[in-house]
Write an enzyme that holds these catalytic residues in place. Structure first.
Site, PDB file in Angstrom:
ATOM      1  N   HIS A   1       5.657   5.722  -0.986  1.00  0.00           N
ATOM      2  CA  HIS A   1       6.422   4.512  -1.276  1.00  0.00           C
ATOM      3  C   HIS A   1       5.614   3.281  -0.870  1.00  0.00           C
ATOM      4  O   HIS A   1       4.658   3.385  -0.095  1.00  0.00           O
ATOM      5  CB  HIS A   1       7.763   4.520  -0.527  1.00  0.00           C
ATOM      6  CG  HIS A   1       7.612   4.472   0.954  1.00  0.00           C
ATOM      7  ND1 HIS A   1       7.314   5.594   1.701  1.00  0.00           N
ATOM      8  CD2 HIS A   1       7.664   3.444   1.830  1.00  0.00           C
ATOM      9  CE1 HIS A   1       7.213   5.263   2.973  1.00  0.00           C
ATOM     10  NE2 HIS A   1       7.411   3.946   3.087  1.00  0.00           N
TER      11      HIS A   1
ATOM     12  N   HIS B   1       0.856  -1.185   0.000  1.00  0.00           N
ATOM     13  CA  HIS B   1       0.000   0.000   0.000  1.00  0.00           C
ATOM     14  C   HIS B   1       0.895   1.239   0.000  1.00  0.00           C
ATOM     15  O   HIS B   1       2.108   1.125   0.157  1.00  0.00           O
ATOM     16  CB  HIS B   1      -0.903   0.010   1.242  1.00  0.00           C
ATOM     17  CG  HIS B   1      -0.116   0.152   2.508  1.00  0.00           C
ATOM     18  ND1 HIS B   1       0.440  -0.926   3.165  1.00  0.00           N
ATOM     19  CD2 HIS B   1       0.257   1.253   3.217  1.00  0.00           C
ATOM     20  CE1 HIS B   1       1.102  -0.500   4.230  1.00  0.00           C
ATOM     21  NE2 HIS B   1       1.010   0.821   4.283  1.00  0.00           N
TER      22      HIS B   1
END
Length: 187
Positions: A129, A44
């Site tokens: 990220h 995620h």
């Protein structure tokens, strides 16, 4: 004693992106000896980490987010791999995405909304990220020159559509660790 769960808002990655990243990881694990690899279903992009939240505040957060979080779908493109922590012995190994004004805007909106509700949030600048692994596990130092773009076998970058934001609940004793607590579809 009851286990306390942590909560965080995040971009939900489509299953095909999770599969692509997992395939990349499987092909490259030996090159990057990290101790703990993230489960494919846990990939995620975190927008705001809330930590432990009392039930009443959690309910208020979900209700207000459902009313306010009505953004447009947008596209993201996987970019390169990188690390956080010591250069020679990194603690986090990640894949990032190309710059996206839409992603930055939605993160800012979610972050500020959570501040307005009284959450104390991390003040570090947003660095989107996808964590792939944790804790470098080698006697040899990590080589920064091994950080490359993450592409398909044809050398193309993978672009995908973000369809929803999720409020995840962490279950550190389970695998995968993150469960969807509330979903906020983008239109």
């Amino acid at each position: 004693m009851a286990i306390k769960h942590h909560y965080f808002f995040a971009v939900k990655l489509p299953n095909e992106v999770k599969s692509f990243l997992n395939e990349w990881v499987q092909k490259n694990k030996k090159t990057f000896p990290f101790k703990r690899w993230v489960h494919e279903q846990d990939y995620h992009i975190t927008l705001a980490f809330l930590g432990n939240v009392e039930k009443e505040l959690l309910s208020q957060t979900v209700k207000s987010a459902k009313v306010l979080l009505k953004g447009q779908r947008f596209s993201l493109t996987l970019n390169k791999i990188g690390t956080f922590g010591a250069v020679k012995s990194p603690r986090i190994f990640w894949a990032d995405v190309e710059h996206s004004a839409e992603l930055n805007n939605i993160q800012s909106f979610v972050y500020n909304h959570c501040l307005d509700l009284g959450f104390e949030l991390d003040k570090k600048p947003f660095r989107p990220h996808i964590t792939l692994a944790r804790k470098w596990d080698s006697e040899q130092p990590f080589h920064q020159d091994s950080l490359t773009f993450i592409t398909t076998e044809d050398g193309e970058k993978l672009t995908f559509t973000v369809n929803e934001i999720i409020l995840y609940e962490s279950h550190i004793e389970e695998t995968p660790k993150y469960k969807e607590f509330a979903s906020f579809p983008l239109h």
